[in-house]
Scaffold this motif. Structure first.
Motif, PDB file in Angstrom:
ATOM      1  N   ARG A  55     -32.338 100.215  -6.330  1.00  0.00           N
ATOM      2  CA  ARG A  55     -32.303 100.135  -4.878  1.00  0.00           C
ATOM      3  C   ARG A  55     -33.700  99.840  -4.321  1.00  0.00           C
ATOM      4  N   ASN A  56     -33.760  98.859  -3.477  1.00  0.00           N
ATOM      5  CA  ASN A  56     -35.033  98.473  -2.880  1.00  0.00           C
ATOM      6  C   ASN A  56     -35.441  99.513  -1.845  1.00  0.00           C
ATOM      7  N   ARG A  57     -36.553 100.168  -2.074  1.00  0.00           N
ATOM      8  CA  ARG A  57     -37.082 101.163  -1.149  1.00  0.00           C
ATOM      9  C   ARG A  57     -38.148 100.537  -0.251  1.00  0.00           C
ATOM     10  N   ASN A  58     -37.959  99.262   0.005  1.00  0.00           N
ATOM     11  CA  ASN A  58     -38.969  98.471   0.711  1.00  0.00           C
ATOM     12  C   ASN A  58     -40.274  98.423  -0.090  1.00  0.00           C
ATOM     13  N   ASP A  59     -40.136  98.464  -1.418  1.00  0.00           N
ATOM     14  CA  ASP A  59     -41.319  98.476  -2.279  1.00  0.00           C
ATOM     15  C   ASP A  59     -41.395  97.278  -3.215  1.00  0.00           C
ATOM     16  N   TYR A  60     -40.412  96.359  -3.134  1.00  0.00           N
ATOM     17  CA  TYR A  60     -40.530  95.157  -3.961  1.00  0.00           C
ATOM     18  C   TYR A  60     -39.878  93.956  -3.278  1.00  0.00           C
ATOM     19  N   ASP A  61     -40.285  92.765  -3.758  1.00  0.00           N
ATOM     20  CA  ASP A  61     -39.807  91.497  -3.211  1.00  0.00           C
ATOM     21  C   ASP A  61     -38.998  90.699  -4.222  1.00  0.00           C
ATOM     22  N   VAL A  62     -39.246  90.957  -5.506  1.00  0.00           N
ATOM     23  CA  VAL A  62     -38.598  90.202  -6.582  1.00  0.00           C
ATOM     24  C   VAL A  62     -38.118  91.185  -7.645  1.00  0.00           C
ATOM     25  N   MET A  63     -36.833  91.118  -7.984  1.00  0.00           N
ATOM     26  CA  MET A  63     -36.309  91.863  -9.120  1.00  0.00           C
ATOM     27  C   MET A  63     -36.258  90.928 -10.325  1.00  0.00           C
ATOM     28  N   VAL A  64     -36.752  91.413 -11.455  1.00  0.00           N
ATOM     29  CA  VAL A  64     -36.760  90.632 -12.687  1.00  0.00           C
ATOM     30  C   VAL A  64     -35.908  91.342 -13.717  1.00  0.00           C
ATOM     31  N   ASN A  65     -35.015  90.608 -14.382  1.00  0.00           N
ATOM     32  CA  ASN A  65     -34.249  91.186 -15.474  1.00  0.00           C
ATOM     33  C   ASN A  65     -34.322  90.259 -16.676  1.00  0.00           C
ATOM     34  N   VAL A  66     -34.803  90.800 -17.804  1.00  0.00           N
ATOM     35  CA  VAL A  66     -34.829  90.047 -19.066  1.00  0.00           C
ATOM     36  C   VAL A  66     -33.790  90.653 -19.994  1.00  0.00           C
ATOM     37  N   ALA A  67     -33.042  89.815 -20.721  1.00  0.00           N
ATOM     38  CA  ALA A  67     -31.846  90.338 -21.369  1.00  0.00           C
ATOM     39  C   ALA A  67     -31.509  89.654 -22.685  1.00  0.00           C
ATOM     40  N   ASN A  68     -30.660  90.382 -23.445  1.00  0.00           N
ATOM     41  CA  ASN A  68     -29.840  89.832 -24.524  1.00  0.00           C
ATOM     42  C   ASN A  68     -28.404  90.160 -24.122  1.00  0.00           C
ATOM     43  N   TRP A  69     -27.899  89.487 -23.091  1.00  0.00           N
ATOM     44  CA  TRP A  69     -26.587  89.802 -22.514  1.00  0.00           C
ATOM     45  C   TRP A  69     -25.526  88.934 -23.185  1.00  0.00           C
ATOM     46  N   PRO A  70     -24.506  89.547 -23.800  1.00  0.00           N
ATOM     47  CA  PRO A  70     -23.537  88.780 -24.590  1.00  0.00           C
ATOM     48  C   PRO A  70     -22.678  87.830 -23.757  1.00  0.00           C
ATOM     49  N   ALA A  71     -22.254  86.760 -24.386  1.00  0.00           N
ATOM     50  CA  ALA A  71     -21.380  85.781 -23.728  1.00  0.00           C
ATOM     51  C   ALA A  71     -20.056  86.407 -23.303  1.00  0.00           C
ATOM     52  N   ALA A  72     -19.584  87.412 -24.038  1.00  0.00           N
ATOM     53  CA  ALA A  72     -18.295  88.035 -23.738  1.00  0.00           C
ATOM     54  C   ALA A  72     -18.283  88.700 -22.366  1.00  0.00           C
ATOM     55  N   ARG A  73     -19.465  89.079 -21.859  1.00  0.00           N
ATOM     56  CA  ARG A  73     -19.553  89.727 -20.543  1.00  0.00           C
ATOM     57  C   ARG A  73     -20.387  88.908 -19.563  1.00  0.00           C
ATOM     58  N   ARG A  74     -20.387  87.612 -19.767  1.00  0.00           N
ATOM     59  CA  ARG A  74     -21.208  86.715 -18.950  1.00  0.00           C
ATOM     60  C   ARG A  74     -20.814  86.750 -17.469  1.00  0.00           C
ATOM     61  N   HIS A  75     -19.531  86.833 -17.141  1.00  0.00           N
ATOM     62  CA  HIS A  75     -19.110  86.852 -15.737  1.00  0.00           C
ATOM     63  C   HIS A  75     -19.720  88.048 -15.008  1.00  0.00           C
ATOM     64  N   ILE A  76     -19.823  89.174 -15.697  1.00  0.00           N
ATOM     65  CA  ILE A  76     -20.421  90.372 -15.093  1.00  0.00           C
ATOM     66  C   ILE A  76     -21.904  90.142 -14.831  1.00  0.00           C
ATOM     67  N   TRP A  77     -22.589  89.546 -15.771  1.00  0.00           N
ATOM     68  CA  TRP A  77     -24.014  89.207 -15.610  1.00  0.00           C
ATOM     69  C   TRP A  77     -24.231  88.355 -14.366  1.00  0.00           C
ATOM     70  N   ASP A  78     -23.497  87.264 -14.255  1.00  0.00           N
ATOM     71  CA  ASP A  78     -23.668  86.362 -13.113  1.00  0.00           C
ATOM     72  C   ASP A  78     -23.383  87.077 -11.798  1.00  0.00           C
ATOM     73  N   THR A  79     -22.317  87.862 -11.769  1.00  0.00           N
ATOM     74  CA  THR A  79     -21.896  88.524 -10.538  1.00  0.00           C
ATOM     75  C   THR A  79     -22.887  89.595 -10.100  1.00  0.00           C
ATOM     76  N   LEU A  80     -23.345  90.410 -11.041  1.00  0.00           N
ATOM     77  CA  LEU A  80     -24.267  91.480 -10.691  1.00  0.00           C
ATOM     78  C   LEU A  80     -25.628  90.955 -10.251  1.00  0.00           C
ATOM     79  N   LEU A  81     -26.076  89.865 -10.839  1.00  0.00           N
ATOM     80  CA  LEU A  81     -27.353  89.290 -10.412  1.00  0.00           C
ATOM     81  C   LEU A  81     -27.294  88.874  -8.940  1.00  0.00           C
ATOM     82  N   MET A  82     -26.220  88.207  -8.563  1.00  0.00           N
ATOM     83  CA  MET A  82     -26.069  87.801  -7.161  1.00  0.00           C
ATOM     84  C   MET A  82     -25.956  89.018  -6.250  1.00  0.00           C
ATOM     85  N   ALA A  83     -25.214  90.019  -6.697  1.00  0.00           N
ATOM     86  CA  ALA A  83     -25.053  91.225  -5.886  1.00  0.00           C
ATOM     87  C   ALA A  83     -26.390  91.933  -5.675  1.00  0.00           C
TER      88      ALA A  83
END
Length: 269
Positions: free
Chosen positions: A164-192
């Motif tokens: 949760r942004n506490r007005n303390d950041y401008d950019v969220m960065v996520n680096v991953a080994n996210w499996p293809a089987a759950r790719r839709h969740i990855w895409d959706t959560l990033l946008m959210a």
């Protein structure tokens, strides 16, 4: 693509690396990364400020094998050398020895050799990460120019309270080994995450099949503060995407729609 103004700290140029990580072969991964970056950056007119690499970019997600390095180790030294070579912050996660276990450490290595880090907080239960890795105990904020960055690693993405942004950041960065089987969740959560936190989101994932037989198909991307994609990597392709971030555009959006002023107060324990 609009032109960046040199030496303007309100604008940043970021390179996102989508990589097929060679399992347990750091030197080969270093060579492949140097080749990818040198070719892509030589074709780009403006110097980059930040280069983002996937989770465990040097070894793959081999948390149950003896691949964690002491600090400092050869993977960190490569990051230091690469930061100096490319004159950009190098960022990505490395398995680092800590006591009887290890930590999944997101390094933020500056061209002057100074280093900050964040240890992954949420450990992937299905991959038994918690049996071999100690969870990080604190949240970190890094700065580059006038931008403030919240570093996150893979599974962290599923836990919005911690992000949760506490007005303390401008950019969220996520680096991953996210499996293809759950790719839709990855895409959706990033946008959210971009929409709910009114921030840029930079996401860097691997491709290829790892040493455990887990397939990954990418999804490396950058989103603006409305959840709109700025760049998206092609699936199943090793590549480097470049995106430009502008602080004044973000500030104008937040001022015009100040949802953060109505956020609930809370404390993490």
């Amino acid at each position: 693509m609009p032109t960046l103004t040199p030496n303007d700290n309100t604008q940043l140029c970021v390179a996102l690396v989508q990589q097929d990580i060679a399992w347990l072969q750091p030197e080969l991964n270093f060579t492949q990364l140097e080749t990818l970056l040198t070719k892509r950056l030589s074709d780009y007119a403006h110097p980059v400020d930040l280069i983002l690499l996937p989770e465990t970019f040097a070894t793959g997600f081999a948390v149950d094998l003896a691949v964690a390095e002491a600090q400092p180790g050869p993977i960190l030294q490569w990051l230091i050398t690469a930061a100096q070579r490319f004159q950009a912050v190098m960022a990505g996660s490395v398995l680092v020895k800590q006591g009887a276990k290890q930590v999944n450490r997101f390094y933020w290595v500056r061209p002057d050799g100074t280093i900050s880090y964040y240890d992954k907080r949420h450990l992937f239960r299905l991959g038994n990460e918690g049996e071999y890795v100690e969870a990080g105990q604190s949240r970190a904020i890094f700065t580059l120019g006038e931008f403030r960055f919240l570093p996150q690693v893979c599974y962290d993405l599923r836990f919005p309270v911690f992000q949760r942004n506490r007005n303390d950041y401008d950019v969220m960065v996520n680096v991953a080994n996210w499996p293809a089987a759950r790719r839709h969740i990855w895409d959706t959560l990033l946008m959210a995450r971009a929409m709910e936190n009114q921030c840029y989101v930079l996401a860097c994932n691997r491709i290829g099949t790892d040493g455990k037989g887990v397939a990954h198909n990418g999804g490396t991307a950058a989103y603006d503060f409305k959840g709109e994609p700025l760049v998206q990597s092609p699936d199943d392709q090793a590549c480097v995407e470049i995106v430009q971030l502008r602080k004044n555009t973000l500030d104008e959006f937040r001022a015009g729609f100040p949802a953060h002023l109505d956020a609930d107060e809370f404390m993490l324990r």
